[in-house]
Design a protein around this motif. Structure first.
Motif, PDB file in Angstrom:
ATOM      1  N   GLN A 134       0.917  -1.099  -0.064  1.00  6.21           N
ATOM      2  CA  GLN A 134       0.176   0.021   0.108  1.00  6.21           C
ATOM      3  C   GLN A 134       1.003   1.274   0.124  1.00  6.21           C
ATOM      4  OE1 GLN A 134      -2.013   0.454   3.806  1.00  6.21           O
ATOM      5  NE2 GLN A 134      -3.303   2.121   3.205  1.00  6.21           N
ATOM      6  N   PHE A 135       1.794   1.308   0.789  1.00  6.26           N
ATOM      7  CA  PHE A 135       2.658   2.527   0.922  1.00  6.26           C
ATOM      8  C   PHE A 135       3.563   2.614  -0.117  1.00  6.26           C
ATOM      9  CE2 PHE A 135       7.270   1.611   2.750  1.00  6.26           C
ATOM     10  CZ  PHE A 135       7.644   2.914   2.454  1.00  6.26           C
ATOM     11  N   LEU A 136       4.054   1.634  -0.736  1.00  7.98           N
ATOM     12  CA  LEU A 136       4.898   1.752  -1.905  1.00  7.98           C
ATOM     13  C   LEU A 136       3.992   2.120  -3.125  1.00  7.98           C
ATOM     14  CD1 LEU A 136       7.414  -1.386  -1.170  1.00  7.98           C
ATOM     15  CD2 LEU A 136       8.022   0.981  -1.281  1.00  7.98           C
ATOM     16  N   ARG A 137       2.996   1.832  -3.327  1.00  8.13           N
ATOM     17  CA  ARG A 137       2.234   2.198  -4.444  1.00  8.13           C
ATOM     18  C   ARG A 137       2.194   3.771  -4.630  1.00  8.13           C
ATOM     19  NH1 ARG A 137      -3.787   0.741  -6.224  1.00  8.13           N
ATOM     20  NH2 ARG A 137      -3.786   2.118  -8.120  1.00  8.13           N
ATOM     21  N   GLU A 138       1.502   4.095  -3.138  1.00  5.05           N
ATOM     22  CA  GLU A 138       1.247   5.260  -3.006  1.00  5.05           C
ATOM     23  C   GLU A 138       2.455   6.418  -3.188  1.00  5.05           C
ATOM     24  OE1 GLU A 138      -0.857   7.839   0.049  1.00  5.05           O
ATOM     25  OE2 GLU A 138      -2.045   5.979   0.127  1.00  5.05           O
ATOM     26  N   ALA A 139       3.817   5.731  -2.521  1.00  8.84           N
ATOM     27  CA  ALA A 139       5.051   6.611  -2.512  1.00  8.84           C
ATOM     28  C   ALA A 139       5.245   6.686  -4.319  1.00  8.84           C
ATOM     29  CB  ALA A 139       6.212   5.788  -1.882  1.00  8.84           C
ATOM     30  N   LEU A 140       5.235   5.702  -4.672  1.00 10.91           N
ATOM     31  CA  LEU A 140       6.001   5.624  -6.199  1.00 10.91           C
ATOM     32  C   LEU A 140       5.020   6.507  -7.111  1.00 10.91           C
ATOM     33  CD1 LEU A 140       7.439   4.560  -8.329  1.00 10.91           C
ATOM     34  CD2 LEU A 140       6.063   2.535  -8.766  1.00 10.91           C
ATOM     35  N   ASN A 141       3.826   6.367  -6.913  1.00 10.19           N
ATOM     36  CA  ASN A 141       2.524   7.221  -7.505  1.00 10.19           C
ATOM     37  C   ASN A 141       2.908   8.892  -7.343  1.00 10.19           C
ATOM     38  OD1 ASN A 141       1.911   5.326  -9.439  1.00 10.19           O
ATOM     39  ND2 ASN A 141       0.064   4.725  -8.123  1.00 10.19           N
ATOM     40  N   ALA A 142       3.138   8.946  -6.078  1.00  9.35           N
ATOM     41  CA  ALA A 142       3.506  10.442  -5.645  1.00  9.35           C
ATOM     42  C   ALA A 142       4.663  10.885  -6.285  1.00  9.35           C
ATOM     43  CB  ALA A 142       3.675  10.478  -4.088  1.00  9.35           C
ATOM     44  N   GLN A 143       5.697   9.973  -6.281  1.00 13.45           N
ATOM     45  CA  GLN A 143       7.184  10.503  -7.060  1.00 13.45           C
ATOM     46  C   GLN A 143       6.454  10.793  -8.572  1.00 13.45           C
ATOM     47  OE1 GLN A 143      10.543   8.412  -6.732  1.00 13.45           O
ATOM     48  NE2 GLN A 143      10.371   7.816  -4.583  1.00 13.45           N
ATOM     49  N   ARG A 144       5.804   9.597  -9.339  1.00  9.62           N
ATOM     50  CA  ARG A 144       5.505   9.828 -10.664  1.00  9.62           C
ATOM     51  C   ARG A 144       4.903  11.075 -10.789  1.00  9.62           C
ATOM     52  NH1 ARG A 144       6.322   4.972 -13.750  1.00  9.62           N
ATOM     53  NH2 ARG A 144       4.889   5.595 -15.254  1.00  9.62           N
ATOM     54  N   SER A 184      -1.195   1.814 -12.407  1.00  7.18           N
ATOM     55  CA  SER A 184      -2.448   1.225 -11.877  1.00  7.18           C
ATOM     56  C   SER A 184      -2.342   0.098 -10.811  1.00  7.18           C
ATOM     57  CB  SER A 184      -3.381   0.535 -13.197  1.00  7.18           C
ATOM     58  OG  SER A 184      -2.302  -0.548 -13.728  1.00  7.18           O
ATOM     59  N   GLY A 185      -3.179  -0.201 -10.203  1.00  8.15           N
ATOM     60  CA  GLY A 185      -2.862  -1.305  -8.934  1.00  8.15           C
ATOM     61  C   GLY A 185      -2.216  -2.764 -10.034  1.00  8.15           C
ATOM     62  N   GLY A 186      -2.823  -3.105 -11.003  1.00 12.49           N
ATOM     63  CA  GLY A 186      -2.157  -4.223 -11.776  1.00 12.49           C
ATOM     64  C   GLY A 186      -0.668  -3.976 -12.206  1.00 12.49           C
ATOM     65  N   GLU A 187      -0.337  -2.929 -12.705  1.00 11.57           N
ATOM     66  CA  GLU A 187       0.791  -2.507 -13.103  1.00 11.57           C
ATOM     67  C   GLU A 187       1.897  -2.395 -11.979  1.00 11.57           C
ATOM     68  OE1 GLU A 187      -0.126   0.382 -16.868  1.00 11.57           O
ATOM     69  OE2 GLU A 187      -0.282   1.241 -14.871  1.00 11.57           O
ATOM     70  N   PHE A 188       1.378  -1.805 -10.923  1.00 10.81           N
ATOM     71  CA  PHE A 188       2.091  -1.940  -9.543  1.00 10.81           C
ATOM     72  C   PHE A 188       2.552  -3.294  -9.120  1.00 10.81           C
ATOM     73  CE2 PHE A 188       2.774  -1.939  -5.216  1.00 10.81           C
ATOM     74  CZ  PHE A 188       3.876  -1.121  -5.108  1.00 10.81           C
ATOM     75  N   LEU A 189       1.384  -4.138  -9.071  1.00  2.27           N
ATOM     76  CA  LEU A 189       1.822  -5.344  -8.457  1.00  2.27           C
ATOM     77  C   LEU A 189       2.856  -6.295  -9.369  1.00  2.27           C
ATOM     78  CD1 LEU A 189      -1.574  -6.588  -7.109  1.00  2.27           C
ATOM     79  CD2 LEU A 189       0.348  -5.974  -5.791  1.00  2.27           C
TER      80      LEU A 189
END
Ligand SMILES: Nc1ncnc2c1ncn2[C@@H]1O[C@H](COP(=O)(O)OP(=O)(O)O)[C@@H](O)[C@H]1O
Ligand SMILES: [Mg+2]
Lengths: 244, 249
Positions: free
Chosen positions: B100-110, B119-124
């Motif tokens: 959860q936190f890494l997806r939010e962090a990565l998307n905040a950076q992006r 997306s959720g799928g791409e992140f996973l």
């Protein structure tokens, strides 16, 4: 009649930290009675609405009954939820509550749980997040009656202060008149862990996002197993966003 | 060689106590630097100062990262600019899952870089790939950040984070401590796979040659009493390991 309806004063323990002026606007508070019959199970999600609001639930659990109550007390200038619970033999009561306050809001949760007969269980999880100069109060009395052996009562009460000007009052209280009972209460008032916040920020989360994630986790404990846990969590998250 | 990180005459104090005392260091793109030095020299402080940790106050000097004034940025902006700090002691965060936190962090950076969020799928898919690289159990990545992880698991989880976030500069503070021999090799190979690229760079803070056997440094520095007191090639690390810091200072 006048006695029943008289506005409480600060000397009244249950109203010690209340906003009496606000209380006066919603007084008297109608009692909402809930009875769960022997062997039955019920649950209720209470999300009070309104600027100034007070609710008073009176719950009675018959033998072997179970009742799960979830409370989200947030976004009121004055929000008070009082819950009186009477537990019959082997009954089980669970409370999960979150109070999220900002500005000069006054939020209160006042519970009185009576283990009237043997072998009843009560578990209360209360999480408060207070910002600005908000006041959050939890007064929780657990009474174990004479002869109510095998009672098991637990109160887990934690508050997080986001600003030095916010106030948390937490008073879990036990009155035990029986032997062979298990009662535990934990109470902690703190601030968000600074090293945790920096860790999350160092990965790219803004300070507000880092706080929100940590606070979401903090209050999630209160809503575990709620009938519509996701909806409740979403409502809590929206209220949290208003605090950051 | 373009210089990715340029630290000039950096001074910093913690709780009013001077720790960094005029530290200078240049790290070029494509380079791997090792920083060694006695306990208390200021190595972790350097990492925290570069990461922007509150309480670590810069009192002089400058830091330029990819052409920007690093010290003017907030910690999350430094991350979006491409900086990753591997913690000597990774922090436990109860109730917040890694995924959860890494997806939010990565998307905040992006988002900050003007890139589309995953997306959720791409992140996973990305998370699974990087966890695989570090032989890290994907199920553990769904658990709360560093909670109930062993010392070695925490360090490997940090390398998975690094893989997912894809920084251009990684400051890795004693990533090798707490690792057994197999985990050391896996982390070493992970660092190479993720970071050994012409446009990226690594600063490895370590006490031991053993990590450097896997991640061969281009330059080795000795940090003592808040300054870089000596720099050399990979052979310096061997010399330090054989003779200790005092003999070489
Ligand atoms: N938060 C802190 N408060 C007070 N002193 C600190 C703090 N962090 C580090 N120090 C001091 O700064 C010096 C350098 O510490 P550190 O950077 O951790 O060294 P190293 O990583 O090289 O072992 C030490 O003397 C340490 O005691
Ligand atoms: Mg250190």
């Amino acid at each position: 009649m006048s006695e029943v309806l008289a506005l409480p004063t600060r000397k009244d323990e249950d109203f010690r930290y209340s906003d009496l002026a606000a209380l006066g606007t919603v007084w008297p508070v109608a009692r909402e009675t809930i009875v769960v019959a022997a062997g039955e199970a019920g649950s209720l999600v209470v999300v009070p609405e309104g600027e100034l609001v007070a609710r008073h639930l009176v719950v009675s659990l018959e033998e072997g009954a179970r009742f799960d109550l979830f409370v989200l007390n947030a976004g009121h200038a004055f929000g008070r939820v009082a819950v009186d619970v009477l537990l019959g033999r082997g009954a089980e009561f669970r409370l999960g509550a979150a109070q999220l306050g900002n500005g000069s809001e006054t939020l209160e949760l006042v519970t009185e749980v009576t283990h009237a007969e043997p072998d009843a269980v009560s578990r209360q999880v209360v999480r408060s997040v207070l910002a600005g100069s908000a006041t959050g109060t939890y007064l929780g009395r657990v009474a174990v009656a004479r002869g109510a052996i095998g009672s098991d009562a637990e109160q887990s009460v934690r508050a997080m202060l986001l600003d030095r000007t916010a106030t948390a009052n937490a008073r879990p209280e036990l009155e035990i008149y029986a032997d062979d009972v298990k009662c535990a209460h934990g109470c902690a008032i703190g601030e968000l862990d600074a090293s945790g916040l920096f860790y999350l920020e160092s990965r790219g989360l803004s300070p507000a996002a880092a706080k929100r994630l940590m606070l979401q986790a903090f209050i999630a404990e209160a809503f575990v197993g709620a009938p519509d846990e996701d909806a409740l969590a979403a409502a809590a998250q929206a209220a949290l966003a208003g605090l950051l | 060689m373009t210089s990715l990180l340029e630290i000039a005459d950096l001074s910093a104090e913690v709780a009013g106590k001077p720790i960094l005392k005029g530290l200078s260091l240049r790290v070029g793109a494509g380079e791997i630097h090792a920083i060694m030095g006695p306990n208390g020299a200021g190595k972790s402080t350097l990492g925290y100062v570069l990461g922007g940790r509150p309480g670590y106050e810069v009192t002089g000097g400058s830091v330029t990262f990819a052409g920007q004034d690093l010290l003017a940025l907030a910690p999350h902006e430094r991350a979006a600019a491409g900086l990753f700090l591997g913690f000597q002691y990774p922090v436990e965060i109860p109730g917040v899952s890694n995924v959860q936190f890494l997806r939010e962090a990565l998307n905040a950076q992006r988002t900050a870089r003007g890139e589309a969020p995953l997306s959720g799928g791409e992140f996973l898919k990305l998370a699974r790939e990087k966890a695989g690289l570090l032989r890290f159990d994907m199920e553990m990545l769904k658990r709360p950040v560093n909670v109930a992880f062993s010392g070695g698991e925490k360090k490997r989880a940090e390398m998975v984070q690094m893989g997912i976030l894809g920084p251009t500069l990684a400051i890795l503070d004693e990533t090798d401590s707490g690792l057994d021999i197999d985990a050391l090799r896996i982390c070493g190979e992970g660092i190479n796979a993720i970071m050994r690229q012409p446009d990226k760079a690594v600063v490895l803070i370590t006490h031991y040659q053993r990590l450097l056997d896997y991640v061969q440094p281009d330059v080795v520095h000795v940090l003592a009493d808040g300054r870089i007191v000596r720099s050399g090639g990979p052979e310096l690390a061997h010399e330090l390991e054989a003779q200790g810091y005092e003999a070489t200072a």
